[in-house]
Design a protein around this motif. Structure first.
Motif, mmCIF file in Angstrom:
data_model
loop_
_atom_site.group_PDB
_atom_site.id
_atom_site.type_symbol
_atom_site.label_atom_id
_atom_site.label_comp_id
_atom_site.label_asym_id
_atom_site.label_seq_id
_atom_site.Cartn_x
_atom_site.Cartn_y
_atom_site.Cartn_z
ATOM 1 N N ILE A 62 36.722 24.761 43.478
ATOM 2 C CA ILE A 62 37.964 25.533 43.504
ATOM 3 C C ILE A 62 39.178 24.650 43.222
ATOM 4 O O ILE A 62 40.182 25.113 42.683
ATOM 5 C CB ILE A 62 38.104 26.283 44.853
ATOM 6 N N SER A 63 39.095 23.377 43.548
ATOM 7 C CA SER A 63 40.223 22.461 43.357
ATOM 8 C C SER A 63 40.569 22.247 41.881
ATOM 9 O O SER A 63 41.642 21.736 41.576
ATOM 10 C CB SER A 63 39.922 21.115 44.013
ATOM 11 N N MET A 64 39.709 22.649 40.982
ATOM 12 C CA MET A 64 39.961 22.467 39.550
ATOM 13 C C MET A 64 40.806 23.596 38.956
ATOM 14 O O MET A 64 41.121 23.571 37.770
ATOM 15 C CB MET A 64 38.641 22.358 38.786
ATOM 16 N N TYR A 65 41.172 24.585 39.773
ATOM 17 C CA TYR A 65 41.887 25.748 39.272
ATOM 18 C C TYR A 65 43.162 25.981 40.076
ATOM 19 O O TYR A 65 43.239 25.651 41.248
ATOM 20 C CB TYR A 65 41.019 27.009 39.390
ATOM 21 N N SER A 66 44.121 26.611 39.421
ATOM 22 C CA SER A 66 45.304 27.086 40.136
ATOM 23 C C SER A 66 45.189 28.607 40.243
ATOM 24 O O SER A 66 44.477 29.246 39.477
ATOM 25 C CB SER A 66 46.584 26.716 39.388
ATOM 26 N N GLU A 67 45.900 29.167 41.199
ATOM 27 C CA GLU A 67 45.833 30.616 41.392
ATOM 28 C C GLU A 67 46.348 31.370 40.162
ATOM 29 O O GLU A 67 45.759 32.362 39.741
ATOM 30 C CB GLU A 67 46.620 31.023 42.635
ATOM 31 N N ASN A 68 47.444 30.885 39.578
ATOM 32 C CA ASN A 68 47.994 31.550 38.389
ATOM 33 C C ASN A 68 47.032 31.481 37.207
ATOM 34 O O ASN A 68 46.897 32.442 36.453
ATOM 35 C CB ASN A 68 49.342 30.941 38.000
ATOM 36 N N GLN A 69 46.390 30.351 37.043
ATOM 37 C CA GLN A 69 45.410 30.190 35.967
ATOM 38 C C GLN A 69 44.263 31.182 36.152
ATOM 39 O O GLN A 69 43.868 31.857 35.203
ATOM 40 C CB GLN A 69 44.888 28.755 35.981
ATOM 41 N N LEU A 70 43.754 31.275 37.357
ATOM 42 C CA LEU A 70 42.652 32.194 37.627
ATOM 43 C C LEU A 70 43.083 33.645 37.474
ATOM 44 O O LEU A 70 42.337 34.474 36.951
ATOM 45 C CB LEU A 70 42.091 31.954 39.032
ATOM 46 N N ARG A 71 44.294 33.973 37.912
ATOM 47 C CA ARG A 71 44.788 35.342 37.801
ATOM 48 C C ARG A 71 44.859 35.779 36.342
ATOM 49 O O ARG A 71 44.426 36.874 35.996
ATOM 50 C CB ARG A 71 46.157 35.476 38.460
ATOM 51 N N SER A 72 45.381 34.920 35.472
ATOM 52 C CA SER A 72 45.491 35.298 34.059
ATOM 53 C C SER A 72 44.117 35.396 33.400
ATOM 54 O O SER A 72 43.866 36.303 32.607
ATOM 55 C CB SER A 72 46.393 34.333 33.298
ATOM 56 N N ARG A 73 43.218 34.489 33.744
ATOM 57 C CA ARG A 73 41.861 34.566 33.188
ATOM 58 C C ARG A 73 41.124 35.797 33.699
ATOM 59 O O ARG A 73 40.424 36.475 32.948
ATOM 60 C CB ARG A 73 41.068 33.306 33.536
ATOM 61 N N ASN A 74 41.272 36.077 34.999
ATOM 62 C CA ASN A 74 40.603 37.244 35.567
ATOM 63 C C ASN A 74 41.094 38.543 34.943
ATOM 64 O O ASN A 74 40.313 39.455 34.703
ATOM 65 C CB ASN A 74 40.771 37.291 37.087
ATOM 66 N N ALA A 75 42.403 38.628 34.679
ATOM 67 C CA ALA A 75 42.938 39.835 34.053
ATOM 68 C C ALA A 75 42.270 40.061 32.700
ATOM 69 O O ALA A 75 41.876 41.191 32.369
ATOM 70 C CB ALA A 75 44.453 39.722 33.891
ATOM 71 N N MET A 76 42.113 39.011 31.930
ATOM 72 C CA MET A 76 41.481 39.117 30.619
ATOM 73 C C MET A 76 39.992 39.439 30.752
ATOM 74 O O MET A 76 39.457 40.300 30.049
ATOM 75 C CB MET A 76 41.666 37.808 29.845
ATOM 76 N N LEU A 77 39.318 38.771 31.674
ATOM 77 C CA LEU A 77 37.884 38.976 31.845
ATOM 78 C C LEU A 77 37.569 40.362 32.407
ATOM 79 O O LEU A 77 36.597 40.998 31.994
ATOM 80 C CB LEU A 77 37.296 37.889 32.744
ATOM 81 N N VAL A 78 38.386 40.852 33.339
ATOM 82 C CA VAL A 78 38.174 42.195 33.881
ATOM 83 C C VAL A 78 38.351 43.223 32.783
ATOM 84 O O VAL A 78 37.578 44.186 32.681
ATOM 85 C CB VAL A 78 39.127 42.465 35.068
ATOM 86 N N SER A 79 39.346 43.035 31.948
ATOM 87 C CA SER A 79 39.564 43.956 30.834
ATOM 88 C C SER A 79 38.358 43.982 29.898
ATOM 89 O O SER A 79 37.897 45.056 29.488
ATOM 90 C CB SER A 79 40.823 43.540 30.071
ATOM 91 N N GLU A 80 37.836 42.820 29.565
ATOM 92 C CA GLU A 80 36.665 42.749 28.696
ATOM 93 C C GLU A 80 35.446 43.366 29.378
ATOM 94 O O GLU A 80 34.687 44.125 28.771
ATOM 95 C CB GLU A 80 36.379 41.293 28.322
ATOM 96 N N TRP A 81 35.243 43.051 30.659
ATOM 97 C CA TRP A 81 34.129 43.585 31.443
ATOM 98 C C TRP A 81 34.175 45.116 31.453
ATOM 99 O O TRP A 81 33.177 45.791 31.198
ATOM 100 C CB TRP A 81 34.225 43.042 32.857
ATOM 101 N N ASN A 82 35.364 45.671 31.769
ATOM 102 C CA ASN A 82 35.508 47.122 31.838
ATOM 103 C C ASN A 82 35.294 47.776 30.480
ATOM 104 O O ASN A 82 34.733 48.870 30.399
ATOM 105 C CB ASN A 82 36.861 47.506 32.426
#
Length: 138
Positions: A62-82
């Motif tokens: 978890i130390s390799m990521y920032s919350e903002n970085q994960l939030r932006s990636r998750n938004a993109m990945l959730v969109s693709e997943w859905n």
């Protein structure tokens, strides 16, 4: 007369207990929705026997990521997943859509776990999502 009522009740009981053979696309849509745990924090549980192994031995820490970085990636990945879910692609892997609001403050732990779910699916099933590369797992 009692036999007929008995036979009909057995048939109705067996029909109500069995699952339908055909699944309607609209009636059986499943959505994963984030919820807060008893402590008031957002949490994500994965029910898979290899999930703990993946998080502890394969996933980047978890130390390799920032919350903002994960939030932006998750938004993109959730969109693709859905989009895969609603189009019916990868039905054998993607069984539900994900309700995710990138404006919500889920916290670093939740964002990390959600991101690792996508990495886990790539690692275990080979489903390549555009927001992930093979470098996401050790």
């Amino acid at each position: 007369m009692k036999r007929i009522i008995f036979i009909i009740s057995i048939l109705l009981l067996s029909m109500s207990c069995s699952s339908p053979n055909k699944i309607s696309n609209d009636d059986n849509k499943v959505t994963m929705k984030p919820e807060k745990n008893d402590d008031g924090e957002w949490d994500l549980e994965v029910l898979d026997s290899q999930w703990s192994y993946f998080l502890n031995a394969v996933a980047k820490p978890i130390s390799m990521y920032s919350e903002n970085q994960l939030r932006s990636r998750n938004a993109m990945l959730v969109s693709e997943w859905n989009s895969y879910y609603f189009s019916g692609r990868y039905r054998n892997i993607i069984e539900s859509s994900i309700e995710y609001n990138p404006q919500e403050n889920y916290g670093l732990n939740f964002e990390y776990k959600l991101y690792q779910v996508f990495a886990y699916v790539q690692w275990k099933y080979g489903l390549k999502l555009n927001g992930l590369s093979m470098t996401e797992v050790r």
